[in-house]
Design an enzyme around this catalytic site. Structure first.
Site, PDB file in Angstrom:
ATOM      1  N   TYR A 152       7.778   1.763  -7.623  1.00 38.19           N
ATOM      2  CA  TYR A 152       7.023   0.515  -7.785  1.00 38.19           C
ATOM      3  C   TYR A 152       6.624   0.279  -9.239  1.00 38.19           C
ATOM      4  O   TYR A 152       6.738  -0.844  -9.740  1.00 38.19           O
ATOM      5  CB  TYR A 152       5.771   0.529  -6.896  1.00 38.19           C
ATOM      6  CG  TYR A 152       6.096   0.688  -5.419  1.00 38.19           C
ATOM      7  CD1 TYR A 152       7.150  -0.017  -4.846  1.00 38.19           C
ATOM      8  CD2 TYR A 152       5.373   1.553  -4.599  1.00 38.19           C
ATOM      9  CE1 TYR A 152       7.465   0.132  -3.503  1.00 38.19           C
ATOM     10  CE2 TYR A 152       5.687   1.703  -3.259  1.00 38.19           C
ATOM     11  CZ  TYR A 152       6.728   1.002  -2.718  1.00 38.19           C
ATOM     12  OH  TYR A 152       7.047   1.156  -1.394  1.00 38.19           O
ATOM     13  N   GLU A 177       0.868  -1.185   0.000  1.00 34.34           N
ATOM     14  CA  GLU A 177       0.000   0.000   0.000  1.00 34.34           C
ATOM     15  C   GLU A 177       0.894   1.220   0.000  1.00 34.34           C
ATOM     16  O   GLU A 177       1.909   1.232   0.688  1.00 34.34           O
ATOM     17  CB  GLU A 177      -0.825   0.048   1.292  1.00 34.34           C
ATOM     18  CG  GLU A 177      -1.898  -0.977   1.360  1.00 34.34           C
ATOM     19  CD  GLU A 177      -2.330  -1.247   2.798  1.00 34.34           C
ATOM     20  OE1 GLU A 177      -1.879  -0.525   3.715  1.00 34.34           O
ATOM     21  OE2 GLU A 177      -3.102  -2.183   2.981  1.00 34.34           O
TER      22      GLU A 177
HETATM   23  C1  LIG Z   1      10.608   5.987  -2.077  1.00 37.17           C
HETATM   24  C2  LIG Z   1      12.088   5.851  -1.682  1.00 37.17           C
HETATM   25  C3  LIG Z   1      12.232   4.593  -0.828  1.00 37.17           C
HETATM   26  C4  LIG Z   1      12.925   5.725  -2.965  1.00 37.17           C
HETATM   27  O1  LIG Z   1      14.277   5.492  -2.561  1.00 37.17           O
HETATM   28  P1  LIG Z   1      15.525   5.797  -3.531  1.00 37.17           P
HETATM   29  O2  LIG Z   1      16.684   5.003  -3.032  1.00 37.17           O
HETATM   30  O3  LIG Z   1      15.686   7.259  -3.694  1.00 37.17           O
HETATM   31  O4  LIG Z   1      14.990   5.182  -4.913  1.00 37.17           O
HETATM   32  P2  LIG Z   1      15.945   4.698  -6.112  1.00 37.17           P
HETATM   33  O5  LIG Z   1      17.099   5.611  -6.223  1.00 37.17           O
HETATM   34  O6  LIG Z   1      16.197   3.242  -5.956  1.00 37.17           O
HETATM   35  O7  LIG Z   1      15.015   4.962  -7.367  1.00 37.17           O
HETATM   36  C5  LIG Z   1      14.233   3.934  -7.908  1.00 37.17           C
HETATM   37  C6  LIG Z   1      13.074   4.531  -8.681  1.00 37.17           C
HETATM   38  O8  LIG Z   1      12.212   5.260  -7.800  1.00 37.17           O
HETATM   39  C7  LIG Z   1      11.637   6.362  -8.511  1.00 37.17           C
HETATM   40  N1  LIG Z   1      12.066   7.614  -7.886  1.00 37.17           N
HETATM   41  C8  LIG Z   1      13.048   7.786  -6.979  1.00 37.17           C
HETATM   42  N2  LIG Z   1      13.122   9.091  -6.619  1.00 37.17           N
HETATM   43  C9  LIG Z   1      12.167   9.729  -7.317  1.00 37.17           C
HETATM   44  C10 LIG Z   1      11.735  11.082  -7.388  1.00 37.17           C
HETATM   45  N3  LIG Z   1      12.301  12.027  -6.617  1.00 37.17           N
HETATM   46  N4  LIG Z   1      10.696  11.379  -8.207  1.00 37.17           N
HETATM   47  C11 LIG Z   1      10.098  10.426  -8.957  1.00 37.17           C
HETATM   48  N5  LIG Z   1      10.475   9.128  -8.938  1.00 37.17           N
HETATM   49  C12 LIG Z   1      11.489   8.784  -8.138  1.00 37.17           C
HETATM   50  C13 LIG Z   1      12.153   6.295  -9.923  1.00 37.17           C
HETATM   51  O9  LIG Z   1      11.238   5.505 -10.677  1.00 37.17           O
HETATM   52  C14 LIG Z   1      13.464   5.535  -9.745  1.00 37.17           C
HETATM   53  O10 LIG Z   1      13.842   4.849 -10.904  1.00 37.17           O
HETATM   54  P3  LIG Z   1      14.815   5.554 -11.950  1.00 37.17           P
HETATM   55  O11 LIG Z   1      16.028   5.920 -11.175  1.00 37.17           O
HETATM   56  O12 LIG Z   1      15.067   4.480 -12.944  1.00 37.17           O
HETATM   57  O13 LIG Z   1      14.092   6.735 -12.471  1.00 37.17           O
HETATM   58  C15 LIG Z   1      12.591   7.110  -0.914  1.00 37.17           C
HETATM   59  O14 LIG Z   1      12.228   8.264  -1.642  1.00 37.17           O
HETATM   60  C16 LIG Z   1      12.037   7.218   0.482  1.00 37.17           C
HETATM   61  O15 LIG Z   1      12.593   6.668   1.427  1.00 37.17           O
HETATM   62  N6  LIG Z   1      10.908   7.956   0.643  1.00 37.17           N
HETATM   63  C17 LIG Z   1      10.275   8.148   1.962  1.00 37.17           C
HETATM   64  C18 LIG Z   1       9.675   6.860   2.461  1.00 37.17           C
HETATM   65  C19 LIG Z   1       8.612   6.298   1.523  1.00 37.17           C
HETATM   66  O16 LIG Z   1       7.806   7.020   0.940  1.00 37.17           O
HETATM   67  N7  LIG Z   1       8.608   4.962   1.408  1.00 37.17           N
HETATM   68  C20 LIG Z   1       7.645   4.236   0.592  1.00 37.17           C
HETATM   69  C21 LIG Z   1       6.488   3.859   1.430  1.00 37.17           C
HETATM   70  S1  LIG Z   1       5.234   3.000   0.475  1.00 37.17           S
END
Ligand SMILES: CC(C)(COP(=O)(O)OP(=O)(O)OC[C@H]1O[C@@H](n2cnc3c(N)ncnc32)[C@H](O)[C@@H]1OP(=O)(O)O)[C@@H](O)C(=O)NCCC(=O)NCCS
Length: 153
Positions: free
Chosen positions: A121, A109
Site C-alpha cells: 500500500y 484497513e
Molecule cells: C499482501 C499480498 C496481497 C501481496 O501480494 P504480492 O502479489 O506478493 O505483491 P506484489 O508482488 O504485487 O508486490 C507489491 C509490493 O508489495 C510489497 N511486498 C510484497 N511482498 C513483500 C514482502 N514479502 N515483504 C515486504 N513487502 C512486500 C512490496 O512493496 C512490493 O513492491 P516491490 O515489488 O516494488 O517491492 C500477499 O502477500 C498476500 O496475499 N498476503 C496475505 C493476504 C493479505 O495480507 N492481504 C492484505 C490484507 S489488508
C-alpha cells in the site's frame, strides 16, 4: 518488482469461488466464507476482480465504491505466486475502477503485522490516516490507510 507474467484481470464470477476460497484460507487467520464472496459478486456497489495467469486464478481484490469513498475490502495472492506483481496489478486496476466511478479516495484497513500488505500500500500511494486499537481478535491494531485518487501516483 516486475511482473514475470502479464496477468489478465477480469470480473470475479461465482465459478471462481472454489479457487478463491483455497487462496483465502491460505492467506488469512479469519478467512472470508463463500457467502462473503457471493455477496461481492452480486452487490450493486461491489467490484470484485481476479488476476489470472495461464488460465489459473492466482489472486483477487474486492472493491466497494459508493459516492466519493471507495474501499478495498479484501486482496490476496496465492502463496506460490507472491512477489511477482500480481497484487500491485490488482490494486492499480481497482484504483482505475474507483476513479471511473468518481471516487475521491480509496480506503482500507490492514493488520499492523501485515508487513507485505503495508509495503504494497505504501508503494502504491496510500498513507496512514489512523489506527484502530485492538481491532482484530481484540488484540491487534488495524492501520487505516487512504489513497487520494485525485493525485496521479
Ligand atoms: C499482501 C499480498 C496481497 C501481496 O501480494 P504480492 O502479489 O506478493 O505483491 P506484489 O508482488 O504485487 O508486490 C507489491 C509490493 O508489495 C510489497 N511486498 C510484497 N511482498 C513483500 C514482502 N514479502 N515483504 C515486504 N513487502 C512486500 C512490496 O512493496 C512490493 O513492491 P516491490 O515489488 O516494488 O517491492 C500477499 O502477500 C498476500 O496475499 N498476503 C496475505 C493476504 C493479505 O495480507 N492481504 C492484505 C490484507 S489488508
Amino acid at each position: 518488482m516486475p511482473l514475470q507474467t502479464n496477468p489478465d484481470i477480469r470480473t470475479m464470477t461465482i465459478a471462481d469461488l472454489d479457487d478463491i476460497l483455497v487462496i483465502e484460507q491460505a492467506s488469512f487467520m479469519t478467512p472470508w466464507k463463500r457467502e462473503h464472496f457471493e455477496a461481492e459478486v452480486s452487490g450493486d456497489y461491489s467490484f470484485p476482480f481476479v488476476a489470472e495467469t495461464g488460465g489459473r486464478v492466482v489472486g483477487y481484490v474486492c472493491l466497494q465504491s459508493l459516492f466519493e469513498e471507495a474501499q478495498i475490502l479484501n486482496i490476496a495472492v496465492s502463496p506460490e505466486h507472491r512477489g511477482q506483481g500480481f497484487a500491485r496489478a490488482l490494486l492499480v486496476h481497482a484504483c482505475g475502477v474507483a476513479r471511473d466511478r468518481n471516487a475521491d479516495r480509496l480506503a482500507l484497513e490492514v493488520r499492523k503485522s501485515s508487513h507485505e500488505a503495508i509495503g504494497l500500500y505504501l508503494g502504491s500511494g496510500f498513507r496512514q490516516v489512523g489506527i484502530r486499537r485492538n481491532y482484530y481478535e481484540a488484540s491487534e491494531d488495524a492501520i487505516l490507510m487512504e489513497k487520494n485518487l485525485k493525485e496521479t501516483t
